[in-house]
Design a protein around this motif. Structure first.
Motif, PDB file in Angstrom:
ATOM      1  N   VAL A   1       0.851  -1.190   0.000  1.00 24.92           N
ATOM      2  CA  VAL A   1       0.000   0.000   0.000  1.00 24.92           C
ATOM      3  C   VAL A   1       0.886   1.240   0.000  1.00 24.92           C
ATOM      4  O   VAL A   1       1.937   1.272   0.625  1.00 24.92           O
ATOM      5  N   GLY A   2       0.457   2.261  -0.727  1.00 25.99           N
ATOM      6  CA  GLY A   2       1.224   3.509  -0.755  1.00 25.99           C
ATOM      7  C   GLY A   2       0.998   4.243  -2.072  1.00 25.99           C
ATOM      8  O   GLY A   2       0.164   3.859  -2.894  1.00 25.99           O
ATOM      9  N   TYR A   3       1.779   5.294  -2.277  1.00 27.60           N
ATOM     10  CA  TYR A   3       1.632   6.130  -3.471  1.00 27.60           C
ATOM     11  C   TYR A   3       2.535   5.600  -4.582  1.00 27.60           C
ATOM     12  O   TYR A   3       3.762   5.662  -4.497  1.00 27.60           O
ATOM     13  N   LEU A   4       1.911   5.072  -5.642  1.00 26.97           N
ATOM     14  CA  LEU A   4       2.646   4.451  -6.748  1.00 26.97           C
ATOM     15  C   LEU A   4       2.054   4.914  -8.080  1.00 26.97           C
ATOM     16  O   LEU A   4       1.160   4.270  -8.630  1.00 26.97           O
ATOM     17  N   PRO A   5       2.535   6.018  -8.613  1.00 27.76           N
ATOM     18  CA  PRO A   5       2.032   6.500  -9.907  1.00 27.76           C
ATOM     19  C   PRO A   5       2.644   5.750 -11.087  1.00 27.76           C
ATOM     20  O   PRO A   5       3.732   5.185 -10.979  1.00 27.76           O
ATOM     21  N   PHE A   6       1.938   5.728 -12.196  1.00 27.58           N
ATOM     22  CA  PHE A   6       2.448   5.202 -13.467  1.00 27.58           C
ATOM     23  C   PHE A   6       2.898   3.745 -13.373  1.00 27.58           C
ATOM     24  O   PHE A   6       3.896   3.361 -13.970  1.00 27.58           O
ATOM     25  N   ILE A   7       2.182   2.930 -12.615  1.00 27.64           N
ATOM     26  CA  ILE A   7       2.560   1.520 -12.522  1.00 27.64           C
ATOM     27  C   ILE A   7       1.557   0.649 -13.273  1.00 27.64           C
ATOM     28  O   ILE A   7       0.409   1.030 -13.479  1.00 27.64           O
ATOM     29  N   HIS A   8       2.019  -0.550 -13.658  1.00 33.73           N
ATOM     30  CA  HIS A   8       1.182  -1.500 -14.372  1.00 33.73           C
ATOM     31  C   HIS A   8       1.589  -2.915 -13.949  1.00 33.73           C
ATOM     32  O   HIS A   8       2.744  -3.143 -13.556  1.00 33.73           O
ATOM     33  N   PRO A   9       0.674  -3.870 -14.040  1.00 30.96           N
ATOM     34  CA  PRO A   9       1.052  -5.264 -13.775  1.00 30.96           C
ATOM     35  C   PRO A   9       2.239  -5.665 -14.640  1.00 30.96           C
ATOM     36  O   PRO A   9       2.301  -5.334 -15.819  1.00 30.96           O
ATOM     37  N   GLY A  10       3.167  -6.364 -14.029  1.00 27.53           N
ATOM     38  CA  GLY A  10       4.385  -6.758 -14.728  1.00 27.53           C
ATOM     39  C   GLY A  10       5.574  -5.892 -14.392  1.00 27.53           C
ATOM     40  O   GLY A  10       6.726  -6.273 -14.664  1.00 27.53           O
ATOM     41  N   ASP A  11       5.339  -4.718 -13.813  1.00 30.01           N
ATOM     42  CA  ASP A  11       6.447  -3.849 -13.403  1.00 30.01           C
ATOM     43  C   ASP A  11       7.254  -4.519 -12.292  1.00 30.01           C
ATOM     44  O   ASP A  11       6.689  -5.135 -11.381  1.00 30.01           O
ATOM     45  N   TYR A  12       8.564  -4.389 -12.370  1.00 27.03           N
ATOM     46  CA  TYR A  12       9.433  -4.896 -11.308  1.00 27.03           C
ATOM     47  C   TYR A  12       9.810  -3.722 -10.409  1.00 27.03           C
ATOM     48  O   TYR A  12      10.396  -2.741 -10.877  1.00 27.03           O
ATOM     49  N   LEU A  13       9.445  -3.802  -9.129  1.00 24.44           N
ATOM     50  CA  LEU A  13       9.585  -2.682  -8.213  1.00 24.44           C
ATOM     51  C   LEU A  13      10.534  -2.995  -7.064  1.00 24.44           C
ATOM     52  O   LEU A  13      10.565  -4.118  -6.556  1.00 24.44           O
ATOM     53  N   LYS A  14      11.291  -1.987  -6.668  1.00 24.18           N
ATOM     54  CA  LYS A  14      12.065  -2.031  -5.425  1.00 24.18           C
ATOM     55  C   LYS A  14      11.385  -1.056  -4.472  1.00 24.18           C
ATOM     56  O   LYS A  14      11.261   0.132  -4.770  1.00 24.18           O
ATOM     57  N   LEU A  15      10.913  -1.567  -3.344  1.00 21.38           N
ATOM     58  CA  LEU A  15      10.136  -0.763  -2.413  1.00 21.38           C
ATOM     59  C   LEU A  15      10.867  -0.615  -1.085  1.00 21.38           C
ATOM     60  O   LEU A  15      11.498  -1.562  -0.598  1.00 21.38           O
ATOM     61  N   PHE A  16      10.752   0.570  -0.500  1.00 27.95           N
ATOM     62  CA  PHE A  16      11.327   0.837   0.807  1.00 27.95           C
ATOM     63  C   PHE A  16      10.190   1.225   1.752  1.00 27.95           C
ATOM     64  O   PHE A  16       9.350   2.063   1.413  1.00 27.95           O
ATOM     65  N   GLY A  17      10.145   0.595   2.918  1.00 32.46           N
ATOM     66  CA  GLY A  17       9.067   0.878   3.850  1.00 32.46           C
ATOM     67  C   GLY A  17       9.083  -0.078   5.024  1.00 32.46           C
ATOM     68  O   GLY A  17      10.144  -0.516   5.465  1.00 32.46           O
ATOM     69  N   LYS A  18       7.906  -0.468   5.476  1.00 37.55           N
ATOM     70  CA  LYS A  18       7.829  -1.353   6.649  1.00 37.55           C
ATOM     71  C   LYS A  18       6.519  -2.130   6.611  1.00 37.55           C
ATOM     72  O   LYS A  18       5.530  -1.712   5.998  1.00 37.55           O
ATOM     73  N   PHE A  19       6.516  -3.265   7.296  1.00 38.03           N
ATOM     74  CA  PHE A  19       5.297  -4.056   7.409  1.00 38.03           C
ATOM     75  C   PHE A  19       4.428  -3.495   8.527  1.00 38.03           C
ATOM     76  O   PHE A  19       4.918  -3.132   9.603  1.00 38.03           O
TER      77      PHE A  19
END
Length: 222
Positions: free
Chosen positions: A34-52
């Motif tokens: 969950v969070g702010y993710l503009p311009f994304i689509h299924p299949g995108d490979y993402l590196k995310l920084f945050g916490k559970f």
């Protein structure tokens, strides 16, 4: 904390501010992010920084603080990225043909030898160049989004920054962050000055002084 994986499904996305609920598949598991993710689509490979975090109703989620969009790490992920409709003229069938034909060289073809896409049945040389241009523009735009997000500058500014500064926008910003004051909506000298200090701009930098004087004069008028 850092996690990486392939975006599998967008469950919800706010059209105004791009607040997103989605599923991400890592090497170990599939989880909710969950969070702010503009311009994304299924299949995108993402590196995310945050916490559970644990939501009272929906359970464990990964709350995003910042993000990067990475080059797809597998051919399957690359095929899904190309098939998601972000590039005009490339649907699932064409994406499969492109990846099957060029394999590990697919991204290189889009970036440096787009005319070879015309080897795929149904793609003309003119269309190949257009597809490559759109692929590279989308990629460069996303890099700008991620870069600006680190300094609290929202994704709504990324398109304008790209249009005015071009493909080497990040390099130009690193050389003179103060150009963003006249480009990005909703930012001022103090915000950009902090950004400049964070990336190592000298305290006595000429551009900093010029921008500071301009900001002071505007404040006096107010």
């Amino acid at each position: 904390m850092e996690i990486s994986g392939t975006l599998r499904e967008i469950i919800y996305q706010n059209e105004v501010n791009s607040y997103t609920i989605a599923t991400l598949e890592t090497d170990e598991e599939e989880l909710t992010i969950v969070g702010y993710l503009p311009f994304i689509h299924p299949g995108d490979y993402l590196k995310l920084f945050g916490k559970f975090v644990t939501h009272q109703e929906y359970g464990e989620q990964f709350k995003i603080d910042s993000f990067q969009k990475m080059i797809p790490q597998t051919l399957d992920a690359l095929e899904q990225y190309l098939a998601n409709g972000i590039i005009k003229g490339i649907g699932p069938a064409t994406a499969k043909k492109i990846v099957k034909t060029f394999g590990e060289d697919t991204i290189h073809i889009f970036k440096y030898e787009p005319e070879k896409l015309a080897n795929i049945k149904g793609i003309t040389k003119e269309k190949a160049v257009e597809m490559a241009h759109e692929f590279n523009e989308n990629w460069e735009l996303w890099q700008i989004v991620g870069y600006l997000e680190q300094f609290g500058i929202g994704p709504q500014n990324a398109k304008k920054v790209y249009e005015l500064l071009g493909a080497d926008a990040i390099k130009k910003i690193e050389e003179n962050p103060y150009i963003l004051i006249d480009i990005a909506r909703g930012v001022d000298f103090k915000q950009i000055d902090k950004m400049a200090m964070d990336i190592g701009i000298d305290y006595n930098n000429e551009k900093r002084i010029e921008s500071g004087i301009k900001y002071s004069l505007i404040r006096i008028r107010i």
